[in-house]
Scaffold this motif. Sequence first.
Motif, mmCIF file in Angstrom:
data_model
loop_
_atom_site.group_PDB
_atom_site.id
_atom_site.type_symbol
_atom_site.label_atom_id
_atom_site.label_comp_id
_atom_site.label_asym_id
_atom_site.label_seq_id
_atom_site.Cartn_x
_atom_site.Cartn_y
_atom_site.Cartn_z
ATOM 1 N N TYR A 48 41.671 26.532 60.081
ATOM 2 C CA TYR A 48 41.205 27.696 59.028
ATOM 3 C C TYR A 48 41.276 29.073 59.721
ATOM 4 C CZ TYR A 48 39.571 23.710 56.334
ATOM 5 O OH TYR A 48 39.187 22.668 55.517
ATOM 6 N N VAL A 49 41.595 30.090 58.905
ATOM 7 C CA VAL A 49 41.421 31.543 59.698
ATOM 8 C C VAL A 49 40.888 32.387 58.189
ATOM 9 C CG1 VAL A 49 43.440 31.202 61.315
ATOM 10 C CG2 VAL A 49 43.693 31.982 58.759
ATOM 11 N N ALA A 50 40.275 33.273 59.107
ATOM 12 C CA ALA A 50 39.390 34.294 58.065
ATOM 13 C C ALA A 50 40.292 35.806 58.074
ATOM 14 C CB ALA A 50 38.080 34.820 58.457
ATOM 15 N N LEU A 51 40.710 36.014 57.099
ATOM 16 C CA LEU A 51 41.666 37.262 56.779
ATOM 17 C C LEU A 51 41.040 38.408 55.682
ATOM 18 C CD1 LEU A 51 44.753 38.270 57.328
ATOM 19 C CD2 LEU A 51 45.281 36.975 55.192
ATOM 20 N N ALA A 52 41.365 39.508 56.536
ATOM 21 C CA ALA A 52 40.505 40.693 55.549
ATOM 22 C C ALA A 52 41.333 41.922 55.614
ATOM 23 C CB ALA A 52 39.019 40.838 56.268
ATOM 24 N N PHE A 53 41.249 42.697 54.266
ATOM 25 C CA PHE A 53 41.810 44.001 54.507
ATOM 26 C C PHE A 53 43.208 44.185 54.824
ATOM 27 C CE2 PHE A 53 37.039 44.535 55.147
ATOM 28 C CZ PHE A 53 36.789 44.960 53.946
ATOM 29 N N ALA A 54 44.066 43.191 54.698
ATOM 30 C CA ALA A 54 45.736 43.401 55.154
ATOM 31 C C ALA A 54 46.123 44.090 54.274
ATOM 32 C CB ALA A 54 46.130 41.893 55.064
ATOM 33 N N ASP A 55 47.193 45.005 55.040
ATOM 34 C CA ASP A 55 48.181 45.667 54.091
ATOM 35 C C ASP A 55 49.244 44.819 53.559
ATOM 36 O OD1 ASP A 55 49.760 48.255 53.412
ATOM 37 O OD2 ASP A 55 50.926 46.952 54.690
ATOM 38 N N LEU A 56 49.356 45.108 52.090
ATOM 39 C CA LEU A 56 50.103 43.652 51.553
ATOM 40 C C LEU A 56 51.593 43.818 51.845
ATOM 41 C CD1 LEU A 56 48.555 43.825 47.905
ATOM 42 C CD2 LEU A 56 48.305 42.167 49.731
ATOM 43 N N HIS A 57 52.087 45.006 52.040
ATOM 44 C CA HIS A 57 53.624 45.046 52.439
ATOM 45 C C HIS A 57 53.775 44.417 53.952
ATOM 46 C CE1 HIS A 57 57.589 46.298 52.653
ATOM 47 N NE2 HIS A 57 57.598 46.941 54.093
ATOM 48 N N THR A 58 52.772 44.850 54.684
ATOM 49 C CA THR A 58 52.945 44.386 56.206
ATOM 50 C C THR A 58 52.712 42.734 56.174
ATOM 51 O OG1 THR A 58 52.228 46.437 57.044
ATOM 52 C CG2 THR A 58 52.186 44.401 58.470
ATOM 53 N N LEU A 59 51.758 42.199 55.311
ATOM 54 C CA LEU A 59 51.344 40.997 55.435
ATOM 55 C C LEU A 59 52.436 40.179 54.924
ATOM 56 C CD1 LEU A 59 49.198 38.778 55.637
ATOM 57 C CD2 LEU A 59 48.575 39.366 53.341
ATOM 58 N N GLY A 60 53.071 40.751 53.791
ATOM 59 C CA GLY A 60 54.205 40.171 53.035
ATOM 60 C C GLY A 60 55.317 39.791 54.005
ATOM 61 N N GLU A 61 55.732 40.595 54.768
ATOM 62 C CA GLU A 61 56.937 40.473 55.587
ATOM 63 C C GLU A 61 56.439 39.647 56.782
ATOM 64 O OE1 GLU A 61 57.381 44.504 57.418
ATOM 65 O OE2 GLU A 61 59.011 45.208 55.840
ATOM 66 N N LEU A 62 55.242 39.539 57.431
ATOM 67 C CA LEU A 62 55.116 38.619 58.599
ATOM 68 C C LEU A 62 54.751 37.189 57.840
ATOM 69 C CD1 LEU A 62 52.462 41.071 60.216
ATOM 70 C CD2 LEU A 62 54.913 40.381 61.018
ATOM 71 N N ILE A 63 54.507 37.154 56.740
ATOM 72 C CA ILE A 63 54.227 35.540 56.422
ATOM 73 C C ILE A 63 55.351 35.043 55.653
ATOM 74 C CG2 ILE A 63 51.658 35.699 56.438
ATOM 75 C CD1 ILE A 63 51.618 36.002 53.543
ATOM 76 N N GLY A 64 56.312 35.915 55.098
ATOM 77 C CA GLY A 64 57.570 35.664 54.526
ATOM 78 C C GLY A 64 57.070 35.601 53.056
ATOM 79 N N GLU A 65 56.591 36.359 52.515
ATOM 80 C CA GLU A 65 56.089 36.550 51.049
ATOM 81 C C GLU A 65 56.903 37.505 50.487
ATOM 82 O OE1 GLU A 65 55.918 35.863 47.826
ATOM 83 O OE2 GLU A 65 54.661 34.396 48.591
#
Length: 406
Positions: A249-266
């Motif tokens: 498991y990981v805890a994830l907080a306050f990610a910028d959605l555009h950056t997150l989407g690029e990095l996780i392939g969403e």
Amino acid sequence: MTDGILAGYTVLDCSIAMAGPFAAQRLGDLGADVIKVEPTTGEWQRHAAAGGAQGNEINVSFLSLNRNKRSIALDLKSAEGKAALLDLVRTADVFLQNYRPGVAARLGVDYASLSAVNPGLVYVSMSGYGEDGPYRDRPGQDLLLQAMSGAMYSAGRDGDEPTPAGQYLADAVTASTAFEGVLAALLHRERTGEGQLVTVNMLDALTTLQMQELSVFTVGGKAQQRSQEPHAHVFIRAPYGVFRTSDGYVALAFADLHTLGELIGEPAFEGWRSEVEGWTRRDEIHARTAARLRQNTSEHWISILGAAGIWIGPVLDYADLVDDPQIVHNGTFVEYDHPTEGRIKTPGFPYRFSKTPPRIERGAPLTGEHTREILAAAGYDDARIDELLASGAAAETGVRAGQPAG
């Protein structure tokens, strides 16, 4: 402990269970002479071990909450036992109890009675809900207090049962609150010479801990609205929570959605604005993020997302925590030898002092282990001590959990 920051102060700890003993232990860690006043058969916590973790002579629950204390065993319902306690009160600095409301007065050890003996006494009374009021006689138990405080409704899925904290949160917070109260009252006494009554209750302690969340409700008018997905807080935008990976498991907080989407392939996050969609599409964001993170390891995501400045970290269990490099570096856990329980490894101290560091002088005591020593220091001769022991008004070392004094 002659050079501790509270060296020279004497604390009479008449508390039981967790909140009171934990507060008194903190005072002992800083050098106060903490005298645990317990019944002749031993304090209740000696008889009940959390998780069933028994020890040799002392169970783990009692061991963890009563280091740096001496024990005197007195029967406060007897005239002789109460008289001995009053003799200790005359030279004490702090008296701490968490009896049910009304019990201290019936025993004659309430603030009015003890301050008449020692006007400079800092008297700390701890309770579940307050000294008076409609709930004063309710059981002050940790889970019940968590339930009343509103905190459970700020995490978890909408429609599911509210989720309690994974620790005895109400007890721990109340202990810290009482510890703060003692220090403030002692500072006042240093300045004025006056003792005073300090009252602490679990409901107020846990409620005021939520200063920010409750102000969002009372001032900002924002209601607690949980999500269908297991979002970690009702007042934080998505993504915010714990996510399963392929190996943990990981805890994830306050990610910028555009950056997150690029990095996780969403690709769905393309063009989404974090502060807008993060609220209006909270469930969808959580679900899409969860589906992607399940496809790789915790280490992979912590490395990739962390390098991009996204706030992400591991979810540790206790086995991971005790060996964590930062925990080891901080010296968060301490080890010491106990005469009956052997080598002990336990959480240490939450504070640091450059000149007066806390330390462990003694482990948790046996019932009445220091009865004779404490009474002798209070002016009792051997004959008088023997009299108290023979009458059952006091007890000394050798009493085990569940056994009568003898």
